[in-house]
Design a protein around this motif. Structure first.
Motif, short mmCIF file in Angstrom:
data_model
loop_
_atom_site.label_atom_id
_atom_site.label_comp_id
_atom_site.label_asym_id
_atom_site.label_seq_id
_atom_site.Cartn_x
_atom_site.Cartn_y
_atom_site.Cartn_z
N ASP A 562 29.84 20.67 -2.83
CA ASP A 562 29.19 19.44 -2.38
C ASP A 562 29.42 18.26 -3.30
OD1 ASP A 562 28.21 20.97 -0.34
OD2 ASP A 562 26.22 21.25 -1.21
N ARG A 565 31.75 15.38 -2.17
CA ARG A 565 31.18 14.62 -1.05
C ARG A 565 30.09 13.68 -1.55
NH1 ARG A 565 26.78 16.14 1.78
NH2 ARG A 565 27.00 18.30 1.09
N GLU A 582 22.00 11.60 1.63
CA GLU A 582 22.81 12.81 1.58
C GLU A 582 21.91 14.05 1.46
OE1 GLU A 582 25.87 13.82 1.83
OE2 GLU A 582 26.72 11.83 2.19
N TYR A 584 22.46 18.00 -0.02
CA TYR A 584 23.42 18.77 -0.80
C TYR A 584 22.69 19.87 -1.55
CZ TYR A 584 21.54 15.46 -4.20
OH TYR A 584 20.70 14.70 -4.96
N ARG A 585 23.49 20.77 -2.11
CA ARG A 585 22.93 21.90 -2.85
C ARG A 585 23.05 21.69 -4.36
NH1 ARG A 585 26.87 26.01 -0.03
NH2 ARG A 585 28.09 24.11 -0.19
N TRP A 595 18.27 23.27 -1.98
CA TRP A 595 18.78 22.18 -1.13
C TRP A 595 18.01 20.91 -1.42
CZ3 TRP A 595 22.82 21.44 2.13
CH2 TRP A 595 23.56 22.55 2.49
#
Length: 804
Positions: A562, A565, A582, A584-585, A595
């Motif tokens: 991630d 991105r 956004e 994301y992890r 998360w």
């Protein structure tokens, strides 16, 4: 008489100078003789070690290549079973099943059997499904695809999954060419996997065109004749070279020849240079119904890595003898040199004395020039003997009224000294008098500048920072103390005002779920959090002070898949001044994978750069259901741990992370010793219980970030991110001990052989796994029930059990 006139004699007639030359010559001759003897013995030993090393490399390479051949057979067999167990397979279903199988294969193909009277209807039906014209084709005399001529039967390519940039020749009739037709007929006749003769593959880049077709017939349940074929298009260059060492690092020159090929054409030959050596090894590899001859010879890299040179040993031995001779000559003849050196040192000391006197005068001038800092020196009894102009200005005393009359204790508030002396006495375990409390260092923070309150001449008080140290004379003896004071009254008032504002902001942000932040990206690509609430620490498990110094540490917490991105979305928001949002992890040290959802509004800064105001929150609960569904596809059904597919995905992800950032990565491979004996003696049900108990014991010893997977059978793997070789070896020893420390029900003590390998720069997945597999192989060869690493990473040997 001067010292230079004295020339002592050795044995009454040999001068000191001549005796030095004679001793050096004798030592040089003796050392040269010993060097020649050692070089002769070492040469014979080296040749034996070189043969052993070559055989070890050959065994490792053969095992790896045989596993790759078997892996291709297993992957095609799984695709065959998929068609056998499905009444009708759509293009999407084929792509979804075949795409994960593409490892070292150029393509996977489904080709049904079509009879002459079915051709027109088949072409029309496929054209309707694809919404594009579809024809059964073959290669014409110009090497181009053209409509196939009339035949009794066709086997056209209907589905294809490939990584090739040239696409796939859909509709190509595999019966149109003798080699392909022969392979299909052998597969149809035997009902098993069949391999073609070496051929030039269609629809494959020229560099990878030389290869074979691996064909499996698909027979419906209850049927006898296949209704189609599944095929793996295998490029020998990709199958053999992918993941192996690069040519400039490969120790072996590899050649493969199909034994059934009458022309004995080379199916694959590595591009590295062959060494001038008579070492050679031949092995037999099987793929489908073909046997291949594998020939391995040492390369120039192997020859250079040997590192032995008779000339170098002779040269080093001769050089060592020469150096020893020179050293003895210098030791014998150094008397006159020592006398001259004494004279030089005496002159230097006199010069240093003059420089020291000048430096003392300069130091006095510097002390008087420091008007903003109070510098006070005392003797061992605490009586002040230095009081600079800064101290006069800060405290209001005149130097002549202080020096020799007042002590450092008289300038401090007595209550502070008593409190400090009490705390130091407890910490140090001995009584500290108040007169020394300001000069004794704290055991927790030595050399720390501490805050004190001083009393001016007019009785008013002043808050200062004080740094105290001892004064030593030129012989290193303790002669007094030096205290430096800095007025921090105004600074302290400013800090108190800021503290009030920070407490208010923390109270407000404490009631907001998640974390609130102000984040900037400056023109020099400097990422920094101007403000981060306490919630940010809970989100990323990074202290807010660290975040404010370096915001890029947050990116290290973000999952490798991630992070790019997220970077791109931040840059786009800065470029367009658009709202940033956004999901994301993050990979946290304590809570593991979480998360995160973040939103922020940007604004452009006057001096360049962008400022965001926003918040982040934990949405892991919303993602948990999705993760649980995904876990069903990546979990081993028997043991409950991850399977081979998940391990491969995680290992690739960790490799991507290491190539983009930095860090450490290790793997631990283990194989249960004599597991087949357990199954044969106690039954497979007991064997399954052994596997489950082993997974339970191993899992209890692993960290949250470690990945424990079952590769198949009795073979397991532990993936250890952010773990160097020493840490991985310690973990492997702990796992080894936990397994053999207590017997298992019904079968007694179960042991395993462990192999440890750590990632090296520019190393691929196969290289890392090869070294781990080699370490397990070494453990097996050494008697099993032990932990081994590869040679350059081998840690000190742990406990060893006897042979099984």
């Amino acid at each position: 008489m001067p010292l230079q006139a004295v020339r002592p004699k050795i044995l009454g007639f040999i001068s000191e100078q001549v005796s030095a030359w004679l001793m050096a010559l004798v030592v040089f001759l003796a050392g040269s003789t010993l060097t020649i003897i050692i070089a002769w013995a070492t040469s014979d030993l080296y040749q034996q070690q070189e043969r052993q090393r070559f055989q070890l490399l050959v065994n490792e390479r053969f095992t790896r290549l045989q596993e790759r051949f078997e892996d291709q057979e297993q992957r095609l067999a799984s695709l065959q079973r998929f068609f056998v167990n499905s009444s009708d397979v759509s293009r999407d279903e084929f792509d979804g099943f075949a795409q994960p199988l593409l490892l070292r294969s150029r393509a996977y193909v489904w080709a049904p059997r079509v009879l002459r009277d079915q051709r027109v209807q088949f072409e029309q039906e496929v054209s309707r499904q694809r919404a594009l014209p579809f024809r059964i084709r073959e290669l014409n005399s110009l090497g181009e695809l053209a409509p196939a001529v009339e035949r009794d039967e066709y086997v056209p390519i209907l589905y294809s999954q490939t990584h090739s940039l040239l696409g796939s020749p859909l509709g190509f009739d595999l019966l149109a060419q003798p080699l392909r037709r022969s392979t299909l007929q052998r597969a149809q006749a035997s009902g098993k996997l069949a391999v073609s003769q070496p051929m030039q593959l269609v629809g494959v880049e020229p560099a990878y065109a030389t290869g074979v077709l691996l064909v499996a017939p698909v027979v419906s349940l209850g049927g006898t004749e296949p209704y189609g074929f599944v095929m793996a298009v295998i490029s020998m260059r990709q199958l053999m070279a992918d993941g192996l060492p690069k040519p400039d690092r490969d120790n072996l020159v590899t050649q493969i020849v199909d034994t059934s090929d009458q022309q004995k054409r080379l199916l694959y030959e590595s591009s590295n240079a062959l060494a001038n050596s008579d070492l050679v090894a031949t092995r037999r590899l099987t793929l489908g119904d073909h046997v291949y001859a594998l020939t391995l010879r040492p390369s120039l890299v192997f020859e250079k890595g040997s590192g032995f040179s008779l000339v170098s040993i002779l040269a080093m031995g001769g050089l060592f003898s020469l150096l020893l001779s020179v050293l003895l000559y210098m030791l014998v003849s150094q008397r006159q040199r020592a006398l001259k050196l004494v004279e030089q040192r005496t002159a230097q000391l006199r010069l240093r004395e003059q420089e020291l006197r000048g430096a003392h005068g300069q130091l006095r001038s510097v002390l008087n020039a420091a008007t903003q800092v109070a510098i006070i020196a005392t003797d061992l009894h605490g009586v002040i003997n230095t009081f600079n102009a800064g101290a006069e200005q800060m405290l209001g005393f005149k130097a002549e009224h202080v020096i020799g009359r007042l002590t450092l204790e008289s300038l401090h508030v007595a209550a502070e000294l008593d409190a400090r002396a009490t705390s130091l006495s407890v910490a140090l375990g001995r009584r500290i008098p108040p007169s020394q409390a300001m000069l004794v260092e704290s055991p927790d923070n030595p050399q720390e500048a501490r805050e004190w309150t001083l009393v001016r001449e007019d009785g008013s008080q002043l808050t200062v920072n004080m740094l105290g140290t001892v004064l030593l004379d030129e012989h290193g003896l303790w002669v007094g103390h030096l205290a430096i004071y800095l007025d921090i009254t105004e600074q302290k008032r400013a800090y108190e005002a800021l503290a009030v504002r920070d407490r208010l902001l923390k109270k407000l942000s404490a009631h907001v779920p998640g974390g609130i932040f102000q984040f900037t990206v400056e023109p020099q690509d400097n990422w920094r959090f101007i403000y981060a609430s306490d919630g940010m620490r809970d989100i990323y498990e990074i202290d807010t002070g660290v975040l404010q110094r370096d915001a890029k540490q947050v990116l290290e917490r973000i999952h490798p898949l991630d992070v790019e991105r997220v970077r791109a979305s931040i840059r786009l928001s800065a470029l367009q001044l658009s709202h940033w949002r956004e999901e994301y992890r993050v990979q946290l040290p304590q809570r593991g994978l979480r998360w995160i959802r973040g939103e922020a509004t940007p604004e452009e800064l006057p001096g360049g750069g962008t400022l965001w105001h926003g918040y982040v929150s934990d949405i892991s609960d919303l993602k948990r259901v999705e993760e649980e569904l995904r876990a069903l596809s990546i979990t081993d059904a028997l043991t409950g741990i991850h399977n081979r597919r998940y391990f491969q995905d995680r290992l690739k992800a960790e490799m991507v992370r290491l190539n983009r950032t930095s860090g450490a990565l290790s793997v631990i491979m283990l194989d249960i010793d004599h597991f087949k004996r357990i199954n044969d003696q106690y039954g497979h049900a007991v064997g399954d219980g052994v596997l489950q108990e082993l997974c339970k014991r191993i899992s209890q010893r692993l960290r949250r970030s470690d990945v424990f997977c079952r590769l198949g059978g009795e073979e397991f793997m532990v993936l250890c991110p952010n773990t160097d070789s020493t840490q991985a070896y310690s973990l492997a020893m702990a796992l080894w001990q936990s397994l053999r420390s207590a017997p298992m029900e019904s079968v007694g003590t179960v042991t395993a052989s462990f192999g440890v390998a750590s990632w090296r720069i520019d190393e691929g997945v196969d290289g890392l796994l090869l070294r781990a597999d080699s370490a397990v192989y070494v453990a097996k060869q050494a008697g099993r029930d032990r932990v081994e690493t590869v040679a350059r990473e081998r840690a000190p040997a742990g406990p060893r059990s006897g042979p099984d």
